[in-house]
Design a protein around this motif. Structure first.
Motif, short mmCIF file in Angstrom:
data_model
loop_
_atom_site.label_atom_id
_atom_site.label_comp_id
_atom_site.label_asym_id
_atom_site.label_seq_id
_atom_site.Cartn_x
_atom_site.Cartn_y
_atom_site.Cartn_z
N ARG A 1 0.83 -1.21 0.00
CA ARG A 1 0.00 0.00 0.00
C ARG A 1 0.86 1.25 0.00
O ARG A 1 0.58 2.23 -0.69
N LEU A 2 1.91 1.22 0.81
CA LEU A 2 2.80 2.38 0.88
C LEU A 2 3.46 2.63 -0.48
O LEU A 2 3.57 3.76 -0.95
N ALA A 3 3.93 1.54 -1.13
CA ALA A 3 4.58 1.68 -2.43
C ALA A 3 3.61 2.24 -3.47
O ALA A 3 3.99 3.09 -4.29
N ALA A 4 2.35 1.78 -3.42
CA ALA A 4 1.35 2.29 -4.37
C ALA A 4 1.07 3.77 -4.11
O ALA A 4 0.94 4.56 -5.06
N ALA A 5 0.95 4.15 -2.83
CA ALA A 5 0.70 5.55 -2.50
C ALA A 5 1.88 6.42 -2.92
O ALA A 5 1.70 7.56 -3.36
N LEU A 6 3.07 5.88 -2.80
CA LEU A 6 4.27 6.62 -3.20
C LEU A 6 4.23 6.92 -4.69
O LEU A 6 4.60 8.02 -5.14
N GLU A 7 3.77 5.96 -5.49
CA GLU A 7 3.66 6.18 -6.93
C GLU A 7 2.65 7.28 -7.24
O GLU A 7 2.89 8.14 -8.09
N GLN A 8 1.52 7.26 -6.52
CA GLN A 8 0.50 8.29 -6.74
C GLN A 8 1.01 9.68 -6.37
O GLN A 8 0.69 10.67 -7.02
N GLU A 9 1.79 9.74 -5.30
CA GLU A 9 2.33 11.04 -4.86
C GLU A 9 3.35 11.59 -5.86
O GLU A 9 3.54 12.80 -5.96
N GLY A 10 4.03 10.70 -6.56
CA GLY A 10 5.03 11.14 -7.54
C GLY A 10 6.29 11.71 -6.90
O GLY A 10 6.98 12.53 -7.52
N LEU A 11 6.60 11.29 -5.68
CA LEU A 11 7.80 11.80 -5.00
C LEU A 11 9.06 11.21 -5.62
O LEU A 11 9.12 10.01 -5.90
N ALA A 12 10.05 12.04 -5.81
CA ALA A 12 11.34 11.59 -6.36
C ALA A 12 12.24 11.19 -5.19
O ALA A 12 12.98 12.02 -4.65
N ILE A 13 12.17 9.94 -4.78
CA ILE A 13 12.97 9.42 -3.67
C ILE A 13 14.10 8.59 -4.26
O ILE A 13 13.86 7.69 -5.07
N ARG A 14 15.33 8.92 -3.85
CA ARG A 14 16.50 8.25 -4.40
C ARG A 14 17.38 7.73 -3.27
O ARG A 14 17.48 8.36 -2.21
N PRO A 15 18.06 6.60 -3.47
CA PRO A 15 18.85 5.98 -2.41
C PRO A 15 20.17 6.70 -2.15
O PRO A 15 20.83 7.17 -3.09
N ARG A 16 20.55 6.78 -0.89
CA ARG A 16 21.89 7.23 -0.53
C ARG A 16 22.85 6.04 -0.62
O ARG A 16 22.45 4.94 -1.03
N ALA A 17 24.10 6.23 -0.23
CA ALA A 17 25.16 5.25 -0.52
C ALA A 17 24.81 3.82 -0.12
O ALA A 17 24.83 2.90 -0.95
#
Length: 553
Positions: free
Chosen positions: A346-362
């Motif tokens: 559910r969280l992953a699906a909501a993240l897609e809807q939000e369109g947030l650009a989240i990128r991994p650190r090292a």
């Protein structure tokens, strides 16, 4: 340091930067080939779940996505597209999209050559395109005032904290100015700079091609330019796919990975910080920023190993905290969004809807790539060192043995000539210090002025007498010390010609050392090198040799 720390430190390989003309790959030979099959041979590597789903299933989807993204990039920029079907093995490396030097290029050449030997393998370079830089520049050799030196030439400014993927391509005017400055530096070398100017001209021809004009941002432009130059200069050595992490991070496998970590943020931060503390103890590191900072924990608010990217704003560290039946994502600038916490899916699906650009650190970046994308991952020396921390995080957070990785690097001098004789600057510095505190040792170097030499000899004998006297029982040490200091000062003043001679020699030695460093500098851009020498870097490894030019014998 505990006994366990001592044992762990003793078992850790300390990879050193290769010497001039040398290449490093570890492990070598059969061990290197065996690591390609590690996920085939050991099902235990995937005996965990990501967001409630079997890691093997998430990994399958992530690999398909990476391969698809790489092929789409290749089609867009007219590069090698790989086979039609999904490959059995993905051999992966990665780096920021900068003007790479041979020590970086050797990683992509290695995965490409290894993949060429395995019919079921494809090589991939993960482009860390959301990394930041104040400016994009490259070092070039130049000869100013007759001395070889390193001249840094800027291509374009980016800005503190601004991702390369949010900066525009440099444009024709800036690129032309960069090439003109670089050409001027190379032409200052005289005749030996002529082939380097010609190689830069070949890069300019690549940049003028229509494919490079399709780039939408700076990171994409740099990646396409580098790879299209490699395709022309290195042929089959450029048979690998570019996978921008900016795009891979938009896929469901990555969003599920983020959700898995975010919903267990407190446990992840505890494992991360404890592992870092152990690493610092083992390696006697005092700085809490080395090899990277702890994740901040303030009550229920926990820092995540991810960045948030927002157009026009520097990238920011992301934090999470429980809020009702959901979680609140925030940065140092305030709340960002509230997401459901019921399940990772559910969280992953909501993240897609939000369109947030989240990128991994090292750590999160190599966790994701090594566990869920690569069969074999090739690090540089710096990344390999910090991934010792990542290995422990894999063991403690996911509960499995971490997959092994390969370390590759190279040091390839351009072979520029030196005009200054090599002089030991450290020895001259020691002599100057000794002259200050033991001037009597240098009296023999004082010539030409008989009166000054005679005075210096008398003072040297006086100091010898005072030093012998101060060693006697009951000697007035304070008074004798003052007299010795006075003699030293007078002697030092008389020896000024000696001091000036040594200082002049030291200045020449410093210039000679700077020349030597410029000659051996390993970070000149790869396009300045003869292509055959670049190809020999991996031929060296595969032939069981260490020196690059030995591969031609």
């Amino acid at each position: 340091m505990t006994q366990a720390d001592c044992i762990a430190a003793a078992n850790e390989t300390d990879w050193a930067v290769p010497g001039p003309g040398q290449v490093l790959v570890a492990p070598e030979g059969a061990s290197l080939a065996a690591q390609i099959r590690q996920f085939d041979d050991d099902a235990g590597l995937l005996a965990f779940e990501i967001g409630g789903e079997p890691a093997a299933e998430v990994r399958r989807a992530a690999r398909e996505a990476a391969f698809s993204i790489g092929r789409a990039f290749a089609r867009r920029f007219a590069l090698w597209e790989g086979p039609d079907g999904t490959p059995r093995h993905l051999l992966v490396t990665g780096h920021q999209p900068l003007l790479a030097h041979p020590g970086i290029l050797v990683k992509t050449l290695l995965v490409a050559d290894l993949a060429a030997q395995d019919p079921g393998a494809v090589a991939i370079n993960v482009v860390v395109d959301y990394d930041t830089a104040v400016e994009v520049s490259a070092p070039f050799p130049s000869r100013r005032d007759g001395l070889l030196s390193i001249e840094r030439v800027a291509l374009c400014a980016v800005g503190y904290g601004r991702p390369l993927s949010q900066a525009p391509p440099p444009g024709a005017e800036r690129w032309e100015a960069f090439c003109q400055r670089a050409t001027a530096a190379l032409e200052s070398l005289g005749p030996e700079g002529a082939p380097l100017v010609a190689r830069l001209a070949r890069l300019q021809a690549v940049a003028a091609g229509p494919a490079i004009g399709r780039a939408g941002h700076l990171a994409e432009w740099l990646t396409a330019l580098r790879h299209r130059w490699e395709a022309q200069a290195l042929g089959e050595g450029a048979c690998y796919l570019e996978v921008p992490m900016d795009e891979l991070a938009r896929t469901r496998p990555f969003r599920l990975f983020f959700a898995h970590v975010a919903l267990a943020a407190a446990r992840f931060a505890a494992v991360h910080n404890e592992t870092l503390a152990e690493y610092r103890r083992r390696h006697r590191i005092r700085s809490r920023a080395n090899p990277f900072p702890d994740l901040a924990v303030q009550g229920s608010r926990v820092e995540l190993p991810f960045w948030l990217l927002t157009p026009g704003v520097r990238r920011r560290a992301l934090h999470v905290e429980p809020q009702g039946d959901g979680i609140l994502l925030s940065t140092a600038d305030g709340p960002v969004t509230r997401l459901p916490a019921g399940s990772p899916d559910r969280l992953a699906a909501a993240l897609e809807q939000e369109g947030l650009a989240i990128r991994p650190r090292a750590v999160a970046l190599t966790l994701f790539v090594r566990l869920l994308v690569a069969d074999l991952f090739v690090h540089g020396i710096g990344g390999a060192r910090y991934d010792r921390v990542t290995d422990r995080v894999v063991e403690r957070f996911f509960g499995v043995r971490p997959p092994r990785y390969v370390v590759a690097s190279a040091s390839l001098p351009l072979g520029l000539s030196l005009r200054s004789p090599e002089v030991d600057a450290a020895a001259l510095r020691r002599q100057l210090r000794d002259l200050r505190f033991n001037p009597q040792r240098f009296v023999g170097l004082l010539g030409g002025d008989g009166k000054a030499e005679g005075e210096a000899l008398r003072l040297a004998q006086e100091k010898q007498r005072l030093v012998a006297e101060i060693e006697r029982p009951g000697a007035p040490r304070r008074e004798l010390t003052r007299r010795i200091e006075a003699v030293n000062e007078r002697l030092y003043a008389l020896l000024e010609p000696v001091r000036k001679t040594l200082e002049a020699r030291l200045r020449q030695a410093v210039l000679a050392e700077a020349e030597r460093q410029a000659s051996l500098h390993r970070e000149y851009p790869a396009f300045l090198y003869e292509p055959v020498r670049l190809r020999r870097m991996t031929e060296t490894v595969l032939a069981g040799l260490r020196r690059v030019d030995d591969a031609a014998r």
